[in-house]
Write an enzyme that holds these catalytic residues in place. Sequence first.
Site, mmCIF file in Angstrom:
data_model
loop_
_atom_site.group_PDB
_atom_site.id
_atom_site.type_symbol
_atom_site.label_atom_id
_atom_site.label_comp_id
_atom_site.label_asym_id
_atom_site.label_seq_id
_atom_site.Cartn_x
_atom_site.Cartn_y
_atom_site.Cartn_z
ATOM 1 N N ASP A 1 -2.060 -7.751 4.185
ATOM 2 C CA ASP A 1 -2.119 -6.385 4.682
ATOM 3 C C ASP A 1 -1.057 -5.588 3.943
ATOM 4 O OD1 ASP A 1 -1.893 -3.990 6.063
ATOM 5 O OD2 ASP A 1 -1.915 -4.889 8.052
ATOM 6 N N HIS B 1 -8.462 0.290 9.472
ATOM 7 C CA HIS B 1 -7.673 -0.314 8.395
ATOM 8 C C HIS B 1 -8.296 -1.631 7.950
ATOM 9 C CE1 HIS B 1 -4.085 -1.054 6.036
ATOM 10 N NE2 HIS B 1 -3.860 -2.204 6.668
ATOM 11 N N CYS C 1 -6.672 1.155 1.643
ATOM 12 C CA CYS C 1 -6.658 -0.222 2.152
ATOM 13 C C CYS C 1 -7.906 -1.013 1.786
ATOM 14 C CB CYS C 1 -6.438 -0.241 3.663
ATOM 15 S SG CYS C 1 -7.669 0.694 4.585
ATOM 16 N N GLN D 1 0.846 -1.189 0.000
ATOM 17 C CA GLN D 1 0.000 0.000 0.000
ATOM 18 C C GLN D 1 0.878 1.235 0.000
ATOM 19 O OE1 GLN D 1 -3.023 0.187 3.038
ATOM 20 N NE2 GLN D 1 -3.300 2.389 2.789
#
Length: 237
Positions: free
Chosen positions: A185, A170, A99, A93
């Site tokens: 993630d 998130h 996200c 990211q």
Amino acid sequence: MATLDERPSAKRWLPLEANPDVINQFLWGLGLPPDEAESCDVYGLDDDLLQMVPSPVLAVLFLYPLTSKSEEERLQQENEKRENSNKVYFMKQTVGNACGTIGLLHALGNITSEIKLVEESFFDKFFKTTASMDPMQRGVFLENDREMEVAHSVAASAGDTEASDNVDTHFICFVCVDGELYELDGRKSGPISHGPSSPSTLLKDAAKVIQSMIQKNPESLNFNVIAISKKSADGQN
């Protein structure tokens, strides 16, 4: 929905709401046929509520609050040696508040064998173009993709809450790849394995990991779990 990239010039998007209706319109508009899969709320993590989720579940999205404790744990994980598996589609990211979109790309990128994207659609071209890229190259490619930025902005503005880029939550994604449960993630350096899993136990296995994360922040109510479920041949879950 902060990003690891804290450059003053770093691009920031409006956050995507944890709303299945918004997410479905976003997915369907970019190349996931409505009769292939859809997202839905997971109302609780006990067995009875998990059984209410349409199956089979292809991926699980989890929205959680960023706290000093979660950040401390993330940094600790960054220091652990971990094998990056090429069999898992993963991207970094580089855009603030992206996200939600990255979680959806992580979901779709790891279930392309289970779903059929519309040929020449945004998703179809995106995954074909980024297939041989490394995680950072994929993140930069997304950052510079104007079509996705516009689609994300439209989806972010379609939620029930007023859009603001000042958020402290998130999105992450859980998928099963080759019999293993992975946490994806974009703020972390690579996929994190949580042990054996299977397509039929993905939701239950992800729920266990999610429960342990919730227990670390017992005072927060800012959690959402969304499943992406495959539809049957007649378009029903």
